[in-house]
Write an enzyme that holds these catalytic residues in place. Structure first.
Site, PDB file in Angstrom:
ATOM      1  N   CYS A  50       0.624  -1.436   0.011  1.00  0.00           N
ATOM      2  CA  CYS A  50      -0.194   0.060   0.131  1.00  0.00           C
ATOM      3  C   CYS A  50       0.742   1.273  -0.005  1.00  0.00           C
ATOM      4  O   CYS A  50       1.655   1.508   0.714  1.00  0.00           O
ATOM      5  CB  CYS A  50      -0.876   0.081   1.374  1.00  0.00           C
ATOM      6  SG  CYS A  50      -1.745   1.558   1.464  1.00  0.00           S
ATOM      7  N   CYS A  53       0.501   3.325   3.378  1.00  0.00           N
ATOM      8  CA  CYS A  53       0.712   2.872   4.800  1.00  0.00           C
ATOM      9  C   CYS A  53       1.835   1.685   4.769  1.00  0.00           C
ATOM     10  O   CYS A  53       2.578   1.139   5.736  1.00  0.00           O
ATOM     11  CB  CYS A  53      -0.203   2.390   5.789  1.00  0.00           C
ATOM     12  SG  CYS A  53      -0.729   0.683   5.010  1.00  0.00           S
ATOM     13  N   CYS A  96      -7.430  -1.201   1.382  1.00  0.00           N
ATOM     14  CA  CYS A  96      -6.212  -1.676   2.398  1.00  0.00           C
ATOM     15  C   CYS A  96      -6.796  -1.863   3.792  1.00  0.00           C
ATOM     16  O   CYS A  96      -7.350  -1.050   4.474  1.00  0.00           O
ATOM     17  CB  CYS A  96      -5.168  -0.621   2.424  1.00  0.00           C
ATOM     18  SG  CYS A  96      -3.999  -0.661   3.555  1.00  0.00           S
ATOM     19  N   CYS A  99      -5.033   0.606   6.604  1.00  0.00           N
ATOM     20  CA  CYS A  99      -5.269   2.193   6.741  1.00  0.00           C
ATOM     21  C   CYS A  99      -6.458   2.661   5.847  1.00  0.00           C
ATOM     22  O   CYS A  99      -6.950   3.710   6.027  1.00  0.00           O
ATOM     23  CB  CYS A  99      -4.070   2.983   6.018  1.00  0.00           C
ATOM     24  SG  CYS A  99      -3.930   2.959   4.199  1.00  0.00           S
ATOM     25  N   CYS A 121      -8.951  -5.536  -9.424  1.00  0.00           N
ATOM     26  CA  CYS A 121      -8.473  -4.187 -10.508  1.00  0.00           C
ATOM     27  C   CYS A 121      -8.000  -3.121  -9.602  1.00  0.00           C
ATOM     28  O   CYS A 121      -8.731  -2.415  -8.851  1.00  0.00           O
ATOM     29  CB  CYS A 121      -9.844  -3.986 -11.305  1.00  0.00           C
ATOM     30  SG  CYS A 121      -9.573  -2.882 -12.492  1.00  0.00           S
TER      31      CYS A 121
END
Ligand SMILES: [Zn+2]
EC number: 1.8.4.12
Length: 136
Positions: A50, A53, A96, A99, A121
């Site tokens: 991510c 984070c 995510c 976060c 996607c």
């Protein structure tokens, strides 16, 4: 790995650490233009984390070419990704788990020859790739 929901920031804090485009996509659920992302045609070995984070989200071994203009994965790292049905019930948003940053959407049953028949996607902007072997 960081615990789900363990990274919580306000918009001003996110603006301080993200680019305007990253903020638009991760925090305001935007979408990058198809075919423009840096990881669309990208097949190096490693892990996609991510961008907000740094939590690991996808392994390169689950990436496949869906021809849709965005990076596509058939599975995420267990526990790293949260699924939420869109209000209209037509699509399932993926975020995510650490976060809450917006990643994209997941589609199922499209007939791709992958182990899960799912297509995550994902916006390239939401991801940060780390090579498995940086010396290569
Ligand atoms: Zn995150």
């Amino acid at each position: 790995m960081a615990a789900p929901g363990s990274v919580q920031k306000g918009d001003d804090e996110w603006r301080a650490v993200l680019s305007p485009e990253q903020f638009r996509i991760l925090r305001q659920k935007g979408t990058e233009y198809a075919g423009t992302g840096e990881y669309v045609n990208f097949d190096k070995e490693g892990v996609y984390g991510c961008v907000g984070c740094k939590a690991p989200l996808y392994k390169s071994t689950t990436k496949f070419n869906a021809g849709c203009g965005w990076p596509a994965f058939f599975d995420g790292i267990p526990g790293a990704i949260t699924r939420t049905a869109d209000p209209d019930g037509r699509r399932v948003e993926i975020t995510c788990a650490t976060c809450g940053g917006h990643l994209g959407h997941v589609f199922k049953g499209e007939g791709f020859a992958t182990p899960t028949d799912e297509r995550h996607c994902v916006n390239s902007v939401s991801l940060k790739f780390t090579p498995a072997n940086p010396s290569l």
